[in-house]
Design an enzyme around this catalytic site. Structure first.
Site, PDB file in Angstrom:
ATOM      1  N   HIS A 180       0.800  -1.224   0.000  1.00  0.00           N
ATOM      2  CA  HIS A 180       0.000   0.000   0.000  1.00  0.00           C
ATOM      3  C   HIS A 180       0.831   1.272   0.000  1.00  0.00           C
ATOM      4  CE1 HIS A 180      -4.156  -1.439   0.508  1.00  0.00           C
ATOM      5  NE2 HIS A 180      -3.618  -2.455   1.146  1.00  0.00           N
ATOM      6  N   LYS A 212      -8.865  13.550   4.539  1.00  0.00           N
ATOM      7  CA  LYS A 212      -7.996  12.374   4.546  1.00  0.00           C
ATOM      8  C   LYS A 212      -7.046  12.537   5.726  1.00  0.00           C
ATOM      9  CE  LYS A 212      -7.032  13.385   0.247  1.00  0.00           C
ATOM     10  NZ  LYS A 212      -7.102  12.250  -0.623  1.00  0.00           N
ATOM     11  N   ARG A 213      -6.267  11.511   6.008  1.00  0.00           N
ATOM     12  CA  ARG A 213      -5.254  11.643   7.068  1.00  0.00           C
ATOM     13  C   ARG A 213      -4.421  12.890   6.831  1.00  0.00           C
ATOM     14  NH1 ARG A 213      -1.035   8.132   7.037  1.00  0.00           N
ATOM     15  NH2 ARG A 213      -1.636   7.380   4.982  1.00  0.00           N
ATOM     16  N   LYS A 268       0.319  14.423   1.620  1.00  0.00           N
ATOM     17  CA  LYS A 268      -1.029  14.666   1.096  1.00  0.00           C
ATOM     18  C   LYS A 268      -1.285  16.169   0.898  1.00  0.00           C
ATOM     19  CE  LYS A 268      -2.883  10.417   3.174  1.00  0.00           C
ATOM     20  NZ  LYS A 268      -3.460   9.662   2.055  1.00  0.00           N
ATOM     21  N   THR A 272      -8.731   6.281  -2.184  1.00  0.00           N
ATOM     22  CA  THR A 272     -10.081   5.790  -2.526  1.00  0.00           C
ATOM     23  C   THR A 272     -11.118   6.875  -2.308  1.00  0.00           C
ATOM     24  OG1 THR A 272     -10.225   4.772  -0.328  1.00  0.00           O
ATOM     25  CG2 THR A 272      -9.690   3.320  -2.176  1.00  0.00           C
ATOM     26  N   LYS A 290     -14.731   8.044  -4.338  1.00  0.00           N
ATOM     27  CA  LYS A 290     -16.039   8.339  -3.722  1.00  0.00           C
ATOM     28  C   LYS A 290     -16.555   9.693  -4.183  1.00  0.00           C
ATOM     29  CE  LYS A 290     -14.382   5.681   0.147  1.00  0.00           C
ATOM     30  NZ  LYS A 290     -13.509   5.780   1.320  1.00  0.00           N
TER      31      LYS A 290
END
Length: 844
Positions: A382, A575-576, A581, A686, A690
């Site tokens: 991952h 998100k985290r 990110k 992911t 969505k």
């Protein structure tokens, strides 16, 4: 709220005198369902009598739904036992299930009946659903993916089990205070979960520490140390409109009554009397306990081994149980009946544990045990982030798991021998390829290497990610085993992430496609393309999006106290919180926007596109820079939202305690979503799927699954910016060589923070990470400054596009229409066929 009834001047227990309390476990009619709910309120009570408020109604309703699930569950168990298909066992340290009630009644196709039944009892289904707490069994995308996969396995009628740990306090519940993020324990099990069934007959011993005995015949046995018990709790996983109901089996650590020293307790030595009980509680207390200390490292390793050992003992027990009544069988049959999938490196210890169980407990030789293990276990990677590729101290491993370290040493030795004899050209690379890194300063076990050497298949989770694995991270292994490596692009369940969380949009899709079959065959969404320019569809689409935005605005007002305008562009990044990110890029862009708005005249502001920017996610408790980013977002929000000159044109919200239920509110209400990681660093993502599925447009880099989303929905419907993955190494090198010239707007945004515009908090350490050319915590490793100009130009394109409502709605419809590929049903069908060799086993 339902009224209680009066009998002889005393409140009698009951919801409504008109609804009898009678057991109707498989009821379909609302009146009978209401009776069954009333029956559980009366005869399966979890509270004192006389009350039937929303909380009590929720638990009684959950018990009622569970009746039907248990019936299907038992039928599924018996069918699998009788037909003995090959089964999948999915091992994951995380599951982010979300609320179970909406999912269960949705998958069972009984939402309307339960809504009517609750109305008869004086309650509203939407209000009752809100009473359920999210199960705190995961943190981010890894856990949510595992839960989507379980949903798809059941929907596709695949015989499957999920295995995880039953964390009492989860990761943490996030509070946002004047100091930024604060962490407190999750309270999801404070009362209990109505969805789990404890299996008192499913208990396995799990050993830690001890030593290895060598017997005269050369066999070995792990003995001594401490032994805890793994007790199974099962959670039903229903498929969509199918009888198949699989299990998520969660392990809880227990010590037995024999381990409680009554003599010590009566002597006043209370802590030492129950020491093993206390240690058992620690194992399943918290997800990802801090590992900065030796004891923290030991606890994390204990958790991982506890999951692996209990699960494999269970798998072997079930294999022998099924085979016992079928005449002669061989251990060589095991891989034809069992597929074990490791979700990331956390369950890597399943490899030496399966070897140990086969050799030490079942008496197999090394070669036979190795053949079985390598044909049974597959590994999903991952991440390419070096810090996330687990490496465990050899000293800690020898201390906790001495027998497993012997086995790992032997696997390592045999791998090196194979390279010596078959691939002499790789001998000079053995130091990086082998499992054991014997660096004298810090000898470690490389878990990803152990997975690659031992598994029959290794897969990445998006095409770009898998390509990077094959060309960079695992390139030399690919030259040894070219057929071992595959791609399986992630997916999401269309049930939870569209059908149930956005009923208005789902109804419109069904109406225009003239079928609801898209819920199980997401490829059918492509049929919306022919209507993308249809004014009627666009108007219906706009009204569904507005209903979701209004619902979200009410939620934001409730949890933050900030009022937001549903007519503004809803721009969301959830998100985290992690530097790669790049929530920092997002908030720096917001700061620049705010500064420019302040400099405009009132007439100029009226011409701008109003935005509500929402950011949410948890920063790991010890990740200081991530927590600084959370603090910066909240500080910027406090200033912007209270500035009367601009707060009609810009609002900034930090959404607290982001979880699945919050996502189910945010994603349908979103119009622009930010997936802006440094290219080459996000394995897949992911949440991007969505958002796209819900008609939200993406601003993003060519990273992870963004690449494939853009291909599927059309590049003209995706707001692309930033460096590409193949450019990133050169850009970092240029930076180290002093060749980077920062954009003046970027410098302006940083300087605005330093000016104290957002308060007195010291943001210098955070901003310093963007400075300099190299060095730990310096040198802008994630290229925020590099991508800032491109990001701001693309945001200007977003503003322009949003002003053209017809164009925006067309893009939104095409986003949903192109999302068919990103169903977890497609992903799981590919795993089943190309990795597990497992077929559907439909309960009749």
């Amino acid at each position: 709220m339902a009224a209680t009834t009066e009998t002889n001047g005393t409140k009698a227990y009951g919801v409504s005198a008109k609804v009898p309390a009678s057991a109707c476990p498989l009821a379909d009619e609302p009146a009978e369902i209401a009776s069954n709910i009333n029956y559980h309120a009366k005869y399966s009570p979890h509270f004192s009598p006389f009350k039937f408020e929303p909380e009590q109604a929720y638990y009684a309703t959950a018990d009622s739904v569970r009746d039907r699930l248990i019936q299907q569950w038992n039928e599924t168990y018996f069918h699998y036992h009788k037909t003995d298909p090959k089964q999948i066992y999915y091992l994951s340290m995380e599951y982010l299930q979300g609320r179970a009630l909406t999912n269960a009644i949705g998958n069972l196709d009984i939402q309307d009946a339960y809504g009517d039944a609750l109305n008869k009892l004086g309650h509203d289904l939407e209000e009752i659903v809100e009473q359920e707490k999210d199960a705190a069994l995961g943190n981010g995308g890894l856990g949510r993916l595992a839960s989507c996969f379980l949903d798809s396995m059941a929907t596709l009628n695949l015989p499957a089990w999920g295995y995880g740990l039953r964390y009492r306090y989860g990761l943490f519940k996030q509070l946002i205070t004047k100091d930024g993020q604060e962490e407190i324990a999750e309270d999801w099990l404070e009362k209990f979960s109505p969805w789990e069934i404890v299996r008192h007959d499913v208990v396995f011993p799990v050993r830690f520490f001890g030593n290895v005995e060598v017997h005269p015949n050369g066999s070995r046995k792990w003995v001594g140390g401490e032994v805890l018990q793994a007790l199974a709790y099962d959670v039903p996983i229903p498929g969509y409109k199918t009888k198949n109901t699989n299990s998520l089996r969660l392990w809880e650590a227990k010590a037995s009554s024999e381990d409680f020293n009554l003599f010590q307790f009566n002597d006043g030595q209370y802590e030492s009397a129950g020491q093993l009980h206390s240690q058992a509680e620690q194992i399943c207390a918290v997800l990802y306990p801090g590992d900065a200390t030796e004891s923290g490292k030991l606890l994390r390793l204990k958790q991982q081994f506890f999951l692996c050992s209990a699960s494999l003992q269970d798998i072997i027990f079930r294999f022998k149980e099924r085979k016992g009544g079928r005449g002669s069988w061989q251990w060589a049959d095991f891989p034809t009946k069992v597929a074990v999938q490791l979700n990331d490196t956390h369950p890597t210890l399943a490899i030496p544990e399966l070897m140990r169980l086969l050799m030490d407990n079942e008496g197999l030789g090394w070669d036979e045990a190795w053949d079985i293990t390598t044909r049974t276990i597959a590994y999903t990677n991952h991440t390419v982030l070096p810090e996330a590729l687990e490496k465990w101290s050899q000293a800690v491993m020898w201390k906790l798991l001495p027998r497993h370290m012997e086995i790992i040493e032997e696997i390592d030795k045999r791998f090196m021998e194979m390279v010596h004899t078959q691939r002499k050209d790789l001998e000079n690379k053995l130091s990086t390829l082998r499992i054991l890194d014997n660096n004298p300063q810090k000898p470690v076990v490389r878990m990803a290497n152990l997975c690659v050497v031992s598994g029959h298949t290794v897969n990445g989770v998006a095409q770009l990610h898998s390509d990077i694995l094959k060309s960079e991270l695992f390139a030399d292994y690919v030259s040894i085993w070219p057929s071992k490596f595959q791609n399986k692009t992630n997916g999401i369940t269309p049930r939870r992430w569209l059908r149930f969380c956005s009923p208005e949009l789902s109804g419109i899709i069904t109406k225009w496609l003239k079928t609801d079959q898209w819920v199980k065959n997401l490829d059918l969404l492509i049929g919306l393309r022919q209507f993308a320019d249809n004014a009627d569809l666009q108007n219906e689409w706009a009204s569904a999006k507005m209903a979701n935005k209004q619902r979200l605005a009410q939620y934001i007002s409730r949890v933050t106290g900030v009022s937001i305008d549903p007519n503004s562009l809803f721009d969301i990044q959830v998100k985290r919180i992690h530097e790669y990110k790049r929530q920092l890029l997002n908030i720096l862009g917001v700061i620049y926007r705010y500064k420019k708005l302040k400099e405009m005249s009132p007439e100029e502001r009226k011409k701008t596109t109003s935005r509500t920017v929402m950011i949410g996610g948890k920063a790991f408790a010890t990740y200081t820079n991530a927590k600084r980013i959370v603090k910066l977002v909240t500080d910027v929000g406090n200033v912007v939202n209270s500035d009367p000159e601009v707060n009609d044109y810009l609002k900034v919200i930090f959404v607290p305690n982001y979880n699945v239920s919050v996502a189910e509110m945010l994603i349908p209400g979103s119009e622009l979503s930010q997936h802006i990681s440094t290219a080459g660093m996000e394995a897949s993502g992911t949440s991007n799927m969505k958002f796209a599925l819900n008609g939200c447009l993406i601003i993003g880099t060519l990273d992870g699954a963004n690449v494939e989303i853009r291909e599927e929905i059309g590049e003209q419907n995706f707001f692309l910016f930033g460096a590409t993955a193949d450019e990133v190494p050169r850009l970092r090198k240029d930076r180290e060589n002093g060749l980077f010239k920062p954009d003046p707007h970027f410098e302006e945004a940083k300087q605005f923070i330093r000016s104290g515009a957002f308060g007195s908090y010291d943001y210098n350490p955070l901003l310093d990470s963007l400075e300099g050319n190299s060095g730990y915590g310096r040198g802008d490793y994630f290229l925020v400054g590099q991508d800032f100009p491109s990001y701001m130009e693309t945001q200007a394109r977003v503003d322009d596009a949003y002003k053209d409502r017809r164009k925006w709605l067309r893009m939104s419809i095409l986003s949903t229409a192109g999302s068919g590929k990103f169903s977890s049903d497609r992903t799981i069908a590919q795993y089943a066929k190309e990795i597990w060799n497992v077929e559907a086993c439909c309960v009749p």
